[in-house]
Design a protein around this motif. Sequence first.
Motif, short mmCIF file in Angstrom:
data_model
loop_
_atom_site.label_atom_id
_atom_site.label_comp_id
_atom_site.label_asym_id
_atom_site.label_seq_id
_atom_site.Cartn_x
_atom_site.Cartn_y
_atom_site.Cartn_z
N PRO A 1 3.11 -53.14 32.96
CA PRO A 1 4.33 -53.57 33.93
C PRO A 1 4.73 -52.42 34.60
O PRO A 1 4.86 -51.30 34.22
N GLU A 2 4.83 -52.58 36.03
CA GLU A 2 5.43 -51.59 36.81
C GLU A 2 6.59 -50.95 36.55
O GLU A 2 6.93 -49.74 36.88
N ASN A 3 7.36 -51.91 36.17
CA ASN A 3 8.91 -51.41 36.10
C ASN A 3 9.13 -50.53 34.81
O ASN A 3 10.19 -50.02 34.61
N LEU A 4 8.26 -50.32 34.03
CA LEU A 4 8.16 -49.52 33.02
C LEU A 4 7.80 -47.96 33.37
O LEU A 4 7.87 -47.06 32.79
N SER A 5 7.14 -47.80 34.56
CA SER A 5 7.03 -46.64 34.89
C SER A 5 8.07 -45.66 34.97
O SER A 5 9.20 -46.06 35.78
N GLY A 6 8.09 -44.33 34.65
CA GLY A 6 9.07 -43.54 34.57
C GLY A 6 10.16 -43.66 33.58
O GLY A 6 11.01 -42.77 33.33
N LYS A 7 10.03 -44.70 32.70
CA LYS A 7 10.95 -44.86 31.41
C LYS A 7 10.70 -44.08 30.48
O LYS A 7 9.62 -43.36 30.33
N LYS A 8 11.62 -43.75 29.82
CA LYS A 8 11.99 -43.02 28.53
C LYS A 8 12.16 -43.87 27.56
O LYS A 8 13.25 -44.54 27.41
N ILE A 9 11.25 -44.02 26.27
CA ILE A 9 11.55 -44.81 25.34
C ILE A 9 11.63 -44.34 23.92
O ILE A 9 10.86 -43.35 23.56
N ALA B 1 0.27 -46.15 28.32
CA ALA B 1 0.72 -46.61 29.69
C ALA B 1 1.51 -45.47 30.35
O ALA B 1 2.26 -45.81 31.45
N SER B 2 1.31 -44.14 29.87
CA SER B 2 1.77 -43.04 30.64
C SER B 2 3.26 -43.17 30.66
O SER B 2 3.77 -42.75 31.68
N ILE B 3 3.98 -43.79 29.65
CA ILE B 3 5.34 -43.73 29.48
C ILE B 3 5.65 -42.69 28.34
O ILE B 3 5.09 -42.50 27.36
N VAL B 4 6.79 -41.83 28.79
CA VAL B 4 7.19 -40.86 27.83
C VAL B 4 8.13 -41.41 26.74
O VAL B 4 8.70 -42.45 26.64
N CYS B 5 7.70 -41.17 25.40
CA CYS B 5 8.49 -41.62 24.31
C CYS B 5 8.76 -40.43 23.02
O CYS B 5 7.86 -39.64 23.36
N GLU B 6 9.72 -40.84 22.54
CA GLU B 6 9.98 -39.86 21.29
C GLU B 6 10.20 -40.71 20.14
O GLU B 6 10.52 -42.05 20.43
N SER B 7 10.48 -39.95 18.89
CA SER B 7 10.53 -41.00 17.61
C SER B 7 11.83 -40.41 16.77
O SER B 7 12.12 -39.17 17.05
N ALA B 8 12.60 -41.16 16.24
CA ALA B 8 13.39 -40.96 15.09
C ALA B 8 13.23 -41.52 13.71
O ALA B 8 12.80 -42.72 13.85
#
Length: 878
Positions: A610-618, A638-645
């Motif tokens: 989905p295009e609207n996820l581009s640039g999002k941080k999860i 999907a080239s989405i930035v993510c981190e974890s806890a």
Amino acid sequence: MSHDVMQNGNLFFNGFALPLFANSLFLGILAYHAWSRRKNAGAGYFALLLVCSLLYSLFYGLEISSLNLATALFFIRIEYLGIAFLPPVFLLFALSYTTSLKRFSAPLLTAIFLVPFITAALGVTLDLHPFIHEEVRMTEGELFPVVAIKPGIWYWVTLAYNNFCIFFSNLLFYKLWKRSAAIYRKQLVILVIGAMIPWISYIIYHAGFAPWGIDPAPFALSFSAVMIYIGLFYYKFFDLAPAVREIVYEKIPDAVLVIDHKNRIADCNNAALNILEISREEIGKSADQLLGAWPELKQLIGKTGELAQTDLKKHKQGQDEWFDIDMLDLPDKAGIRVGRIIVLHDITRRKQIEEDLIATREKAEAANRAKSNFLANMSHEIRTPLNGLIGFSSLLMKTSLDEVQLNYINIVNSSAIQLLDQINDILDLSEIETGKQALSEENISLEELGEQVIDMITYSAHSKNLGLLLDIPAGLRSATFRADPVRLKQILINLLGNAVKFTFEGYIELRIATAPLPGNPSEMCMIFSVKDTGIGISPENRIKIFEAFSQEDMSTTRKYGGTGLGLTISNKLLQLMGSSLQLESIPGAGSRFFFALSMPVVEKKKKTFPENLSGKKILIVDGDTRNRELLARIIESASIVCESASGGDEALEKAEFFDAFVIDYHLPDMNGIELAAKIRRSDARRPVLMMFHATDDPALFSAAQEPGNCSAVIKPVKQRQLFDLLADPENGEKTVTIVPAETAVEIPEEKRACTILIAEDNNTNMLLAKAVLHKILPEASIIEAGNGREAVAMFAAHKPDLVFMDIHMPEMNGLEASAAIRREEKGFRCPIVAMTADSLRELNGKFDTFGIDDAIIKPYTPDTVREALSTWLQRKQE
């Protein structure tokens, strides 16, 4: 001295000396030729014999050419080097050629040369002592000067010894002649005559019959050498091996024949005489003449070239005899074939054992087929009553029952389903063993296949509070491959089901990876593995678990249940695919089952997101480290930035920096719903994806979605669900649950008052089918037929809208009845749905032939029947 000897006036080459010189040259040529073939039995000693004869002949010629005593004595001394060693060398030649040399020890062989060495020493120094010649003088002969001697004592010793050597040599040749075949007796006469000539010459000389006082021995030795040479080389005695019969022919039980270059049986041992039923007197005759009763062997002998090993069958005395035949060429030094050796080894006993083993194997295979057929038939027969048991218990569970009754009937239903699973295992194994199992390749997505098999064991895994992980590399998720999806699913479900059964804490992971296939870009090697943290398997039981009806030990079956067939079936299916199941395990720490498959690549395309996820941080919030890693890998693909806890407190510290959240409900410090509420206080628009276990209270799903912009899914999360729900939480699929539920399949209202024909010979199954149909379609008219013939008649009379057809019925089975119905049809095609306890794999190829549209496998559920009704009534309407 030698200079004085060669002075003019000391030598005169008369007419008797010149032939001796020519004879010496001839003997030298023969010696060279014999020495070149010294590897043959006796040839080396024969060459030495010729050298000794050469010395005797040459220096005797010089002796009789001497004009004075001094010159003559000089040549006589050298002459003795040949005279002394001639008899023992001749004896060694006879011993070697007749294979008698091996019987003599080293000391005895040394003793043979004791007299010759003394004779040579005394001969060289004969002018210093009277042992050989008491008196030596030169006298005038009739033709030339002759040396006259008075023999000494050692002369007579030497003469006796030489005669003994010649006599013993002739005796050896005579014995060889006597025990040889007729073909060799004719040729060995040459050797015997050649050996006797020197002895005769000795008698003539010492009896005083030699003319003009000439010693005939050098001439006799030359003639003897020529005779022996002819026998050895012209008649090829070295090649056709009379000397090896002592070593080989008579000492082995196998039949051995020697065929010469004229295709005659040159020799054979006693075993060959007995087997071929020929006499020793017949040896030397043509193989074609002697082997009239052995046409196969005669044909083999007639073939040119070297023959590889082969078997020959011969019918003798009312029974079959088998022989293993080896045929080898016998070449001479030049590589020219001079004969053949044929060996016949009696293998009748071995053949009988082989035939017994084949018969035993065929009996075992027949017994195994009978067992497999029995199991298949029993599986079918057991499924029939199970159909009624499962069907009626399912219907009863939906009626008004008190709590105790509902519990009891639930146990009945569960037990029946468990029994069905075991029957299915037995049926699968019997089909594989009888060769009825076949692969059917289709285009498949490994991502969809992995998600489907995980869905099937999610509820059972979560009911034991086990983590469930699915690891598929991003590069494989969008690819399409060729494989048998049904069999691949069956294997993976077996492995995952076993992992759930034997794991009590921790996690279960299905992983699909790749390995390189160099030089073949159209295929990929896929490695499927199922890893658990269960009880593990001890090293001594790792092979046993792959055997049919076996688990690690009998207590395992009693404690955990099951048939013990799951791994056996999986391994046999993999063998059909060209692979096998592998195992790594540590007792108490878990196991990893894995296998590799080479799969053709149909299509590899780039995954779209989905295009609207581009640039999002999860932000991923989960207490399970491995699950966080897998979710992060999916999101980052999907080239989405993510981190974890790992917990709620850590997530709250980071929350303000993220646009969306993936939160596990089961966190160590707070539950996921509480965390989501706290996050959304600052910004209620940020999407939250809440992950649950399949066994969690359904009320929690609703509670998680109450704040809005929240979605609830079952772990492990599918990639498609993850991105769809994060991209559009309002319109995306809100909840995916894995709980038993009755399928709500719509049936067109105008078709509810339809006519349905049921053909079933079993009363219980007929009653069940009617009960299920009345529950789904109360308005339907149901027609009953107890066999195939009645079904055809009922169809012609009532023209039903749908036919449920049992396959196994008396008078006319379901396949024949379906074909008859198709012949009766006029103007419309009525759907026919088979209801059978047989395997669909056995019947699939027959459906089109007999006009069957679909099949329901017994035991069936109301949902299965409802789906068939919806599909085929709707299709008939169209």
